[in-house]
Structure formats: structure tokens, C-alpha cells
Design a protein around this motif. Structure first.
Motif, PDB file in Angstrom:
ATOM      1  N   GLY A 178       0.880  -1.148  -0.072  1.00  0.00           N
ATOM      2  CA  GLY A 178       0.017  -0.040  -0.129  1.00  0.00           C
ATOM      3  C   GLY A 178       0.802   1.302   0.080  1.00  0.00           C
ATOM      4  O   GLY A 178       0.701   2.303   0.742  1.00  0.00           O
ATOM      5  N   ALA A 179       1.640   1.085  -1.019  1.00  0.00           N
ATOM      6  CA  ALA A 179       2.829   2.382  -0.777  1.00  0.00           C
ATOM      7  C   ALA A 179       2.530   3.621  -1.278  1.00  0.00           C
ATOM      8  O   ALA A 179       3.239   4.674  -0.890  1.00  0.00           O
ATOM      9  CB  ALA A 179       3.951   1.927  -1.778  1.00  0.00           C
ATOM     10  N   GLY A 180       1.368   3.651  -1.871  1.00  0.00           N
ATOM     11  CA  GLY A 180       0.913   5.139  -2.114  1.00  0.00           C
ATOM     12  C   GLY A 180       1.875   5.951  -3.215  1.00  0.00           C
ATOM     13  O   GLY A 180       2.402   5.302  -4.140  1.00  0.00           O
ATOM     14  N   HIS A 181       2.269   7.012  -2.628  1.00  0.00           N
ATOM     15  CA  HIS A 181       3.088   7.890  -3.402  1.00  0.00           C
ATOM     16  C   HIS A 181       4.600   7.385  -3.364  1.00  0.00           C
ATOM     17  O   HIS A 181       5.405   7.832  -4.124  1.00  0.00           O
ATOM     18  CB  HIS A 181       3.199   9.329  -2.838  1.00  0.00           C
ATOM     19  N   CYS A 182       5.056   6.364  -2.597  1.00  0.00           N
ATOM     20  CA  CYS A 182       6.263   5.957  -2.271  1.00  0.00           C
ATOM     21  C   CYS A 182       7.230   6.947  -1.522  1.00  0.00           C
ATOM     22  O   CYS A 182       8.263   6.742  -1.607  1.00  0.00           O
ATOM     23  CB  CYS A 182       6.772   5.367  -3.388  1.00  0.00           C
ATOM     24  N   TRP A 183       6.565   7.690  -0.695  1.00  0.00           N
ATOM     25  CA  TRP A 183       7.456   8.524  -0.117  1.00  0.00           C
ATOM     26  C   TRP A 183       8.434   7.739   0.895  1.00  0.00           C
ATOM     27  O   TRP A 183       9.436   7.895   1.060  1.00  0.00           O
ATOM     28  CB  TRP A 183       6.753   9.588   0.754  1.00  0.00           C
ATOM     29  N   LEU A 184       7.566   6.540   1.878  1.00  0.00           N
ATOM     30  CA  LEU A 184       8.593   6.107   2.573  1.00  0.00           C
ATOM     31  C   LEU A 184       9.684   5.038   1.803  1.00  0.00           C
ATOM     32  O   LEU A 184      10.730   4.726   2.273  1.00  0.00           O
ATOM     33  CB  LEU A 184       7.510   5.031   3.526  1.00  0.00           C
ATOM     34  N   THR A 185       8.986   4.533   0.750  1.00  0.00           N
ATOM     35  CA  THR A 185       9.852   3.663  -0.077  1.00  0.00           C
ATOM     36  C   THR A 185      11.185   4.449  -0.517  1.00  0.00           C
ATOM     37  O   THR A 185      12.342   3.924  -0.342  1.00  0.00           O
ATOM     38  CB  THR A 185       9.209   3.390  -1.370  1.00  0.00           C
ATOM     39  N   ALA A 186      10.852   5.728  -1.033  1.00  0.00           N
ATOM     40  CA  ALA A 186      12.048   6.475  -1.098  1.00  0.00           C
ATOM     41  C   ALA A 186      12.872   6.725   0.017  1.00  0.00           C
ATOM     42  O   ALA A 186      14.164   6.809  -0.175  1.00  0.00           O
ATOM     43  CB  ALA A 186      11.673   7.845  -1.743  1.00  0.00           C
ATOM     44  N   TYR A 187      12.571   7.195   1.056  1.00  0.00           N
ATOM     45  CA  TYR A 187      13.106   7.396   2.402  1.00  0.00           C
ATOM     46  C   TYR A 187      13.970   6.101   2.612  1.00  0.00           C
ATOM     47  O   TYR A 187      15.243   6.109   2.706  1.00  0.00           O
ATOM     48  CB  TYR A 187      12.270   7.850   3.393  1.00  0.00           C
ATOM     49  N   LEU A 188      13.229   5.042   2.802  1.00  0.00           N
ATOM     50  CA  LEU A 188      14.100   3.769   3.158  1.00  0.00           C
ATOM     51  C   LEU A 188      15.208   3.346   2.010  1.00  0.00           C
ATOM     52  O   LEU A 188      16.281   2.764   2.427  1.00  0.00           O
ATOM     53  CB  LEU A 188      13.185   2.375   3.094  1.00  0.00           C
ATOM     54  N   SER A 189      15.327   3.860   0.714  1.00  0.00           N
ATOM     55  CA  SER A 189      15.965   3.390  -0.050  1.00  0.00           C
ATOM     56  C   SER A 189      17.384   4.206   0.189  1.00  0.00           C
ATOM     57  O   SER A 189      18.259   3.887  -0.332  1.00  0.00           O
ATOM     58  CB  SER A 189      15.522   3.732  -1.716  1.00  0.00           C
ATOM     59  N   THR A 190      17.495   5.342   0.774  1.00  0.00           N
ATOM     60  CA  THR A 190      18.292   6.082   1.070  1.00  0.00           C
ATOM     61  C   THR A 190      19.312   5.361   2.160  1.00  0.00           C
ATOM     62  O   THR A 190      20.295   6.203   2.489  1.00  0.00           O
ATOM     63  CB  THR A 190      18.076   7.837   1.495  1.00  0.00           C
ATOM     64  N   LEU A 191      18.605   4.596   3.050  1.00  0.00           N
ATOM     65  CA  LEU A 191      19.544   4.091   4.259  1.00  0.00           C
ATOM     66  C   LEU A 191      20.499   3.126   3.768  1.00  0.00           C
ATOM     67  O   LEU A 191      20.100   2.108   2.638  1.00  0.00           O
ATOM     68  CB  LEU A 191      18.222   3.298   5.156  1.00  0.00           C
ATOM     69  N   GLU A 192      21.790   3.164   3.980  1.00  0.00           N
ATOM     70  CA  GLU A 192      22.690   2.354   3.686  1.00  0.00           C
ATOM     71  C   GLU A 192      22.443   0.927   3.887  1.00  0.00           C
ATOM     72  O   GLU A 192      22.734  -0.128   3.125  1.00  0.00           O
ATOM     73  CB  GLU A 192      24.084   2.685   4.134  1.00  0.00           C
ATOM     74  N   SER A 193      22.004   0.791   4.992  1.00  0.00           N
ATOM     75  CA  SER A 193      21.659  -0.639   5.548  1.00  0.00           C
ATOM     76  C   SER A 193      20.406  -1.356   4.876  1.00  0.00           C
ATOM     77  O   SER A 193      20.374  -2.541   5.052  1.00  0.00           O
ATOM     78  CB  SER A 193      21.199  -0.752   7.214  1.00  0.00           C
TER      79      SER A 193
END
Length: 166
Positions: free
Chosen positions: A66-81
Motif C-alpha cells: 500500500g505504498a501510495g506515493h512511495c515517500w516511505l519507499t524513497a526514504y528507506l532506499s536512502t538508508l545504507e543498511s
């Protein structure tokens, strides 16, 4: 950015899908929605420490449903881990029009993001025990059959994985 299409489940609701594809509000206009995105990023960043205290470092393969606009997806992708983020959204308009703009605005790591158009009640596309984290932000309450959704999540979540519901 490539978007894969998932098969619809037997629990797919065409009327609900039509609603999400036609819905318009301030968050559906990327220019007007930047403030909304920022407030959500701040909220998640503030809670990241709490999450990491609870489940450890946010790392590995992540599935956002239920990712919607994918703001959280985008943020999580910036985490090196985080190795890879897989985002599932049923609204074609959100995943094809809004998500790429949001990911770009947040400087998401496109190389670490896979987008899927489909129903989160059918996760057969993914391998069993594939994900270290499954996350639903403001999405679980949209499940018409929560037990079906939880059963699907259980199939794809690693035995030592974490389910995060916001």
C-alpha cells in the motif's frame, strides 16, 4: 523506472480500485503535496530510533505494501543498511505518476527501488521468506480481509523478519 504488474487476488475489489484511481486531494498534486511529504518524512525519521530500538537496524530486503506515493519507499532506499525496497500499490495513477516524482523529490535511490502495480492480497510473485521487513504505513486498515493479508505477509516474511504497521 520499470513497474511490474502483479496478478489480482480473488479478493480484488474493482470499485475500491476505481476510487483510488479517481481520488484527488492535495496529496495527489506533487507541487501541493510537498509539505505533506515533508511532514511524513519527519514523522518517520523521528520514529526511526524507536523502530531500531524495537527491531534493530532497518536493513536487508524491505517490502512496502500500500505504498501510495512511495515517500516511505524513497526514504528507506536512502538508508545504507537497506539492500532493496519493493513497493506494492494498487492505484495505477499513484504508482505510475506520483511515485516517480516523489522518489525524485526525496532523492530516493532508484537503483534500490522496485515498483509493483497490484493487490497486496496476492504476493505470489515474491519468494517465500524473501523479506527482512514488511511495512504498511496507513494501509492495513484498507484490507477487506485482514486475515488474508496477514497470511500473505507471513509467506514472504523471513522467519526472523519484522512486520511494521503504522
Amino acid at each position: 523506472m520499470k513497474i511490474r504488474e502483479l496478478n489480482q487476488s480473488q479478493f480484488h475489489n474493482e470499485k475500491k480500485l476505481e476510487f483510488w484511481n479517481q481520488r484527488t486531494d492535495v496529496r495527489d498534486n506533487i507541487t501541493d503535496g510537498l509539505e505533506w511529504i515533508e511532514s511524513n518524512l519527519s514523522y518517520f525519521q523521528e520514529n526511526q530510533n524507536f523502530l531500531e530500538d524495537s527491531i534493530g537496524t532497518l536493513e536487508g530486503e524491505v517490502l512496502e505494501l500500500g505504498a501510495g506515493h512511495c515517500w516511505l519507499t524513497a526514504y528507506l532506499s536512502t538508508l545504507e543498511s537497506v539492500d532493496q525496497v519493493h513497493a506494492v500499490e494498487q492505484s495505477e495513477r499513484l504508482i505510475t505518476e506520483m511515485a516517480p516524482q516523489t522518489i525524485d523529490y526525496i532523492d530516493g535511490r532508484v537503483d534500490k527501488i522496485d515498483l509493483y502495480l497490484g493487490d497486496f492480497n496476492n504476493l505470489e510473485y515474491f519468494y517465500e521468506r524473501e523479506f527482512d521487513i514488511v511495512i504498511l504505513d496507513s494501509a492495513f486498515h484498507h484490507a477487506e480481509y485482514p486475515s488474508v493479508l496477514l497470511a500473505e505477509i507471513r509467506k514472504v516474511l523471513a522467519d526472523d523478519g519484522s512486520l511494521i504497521l503504522f
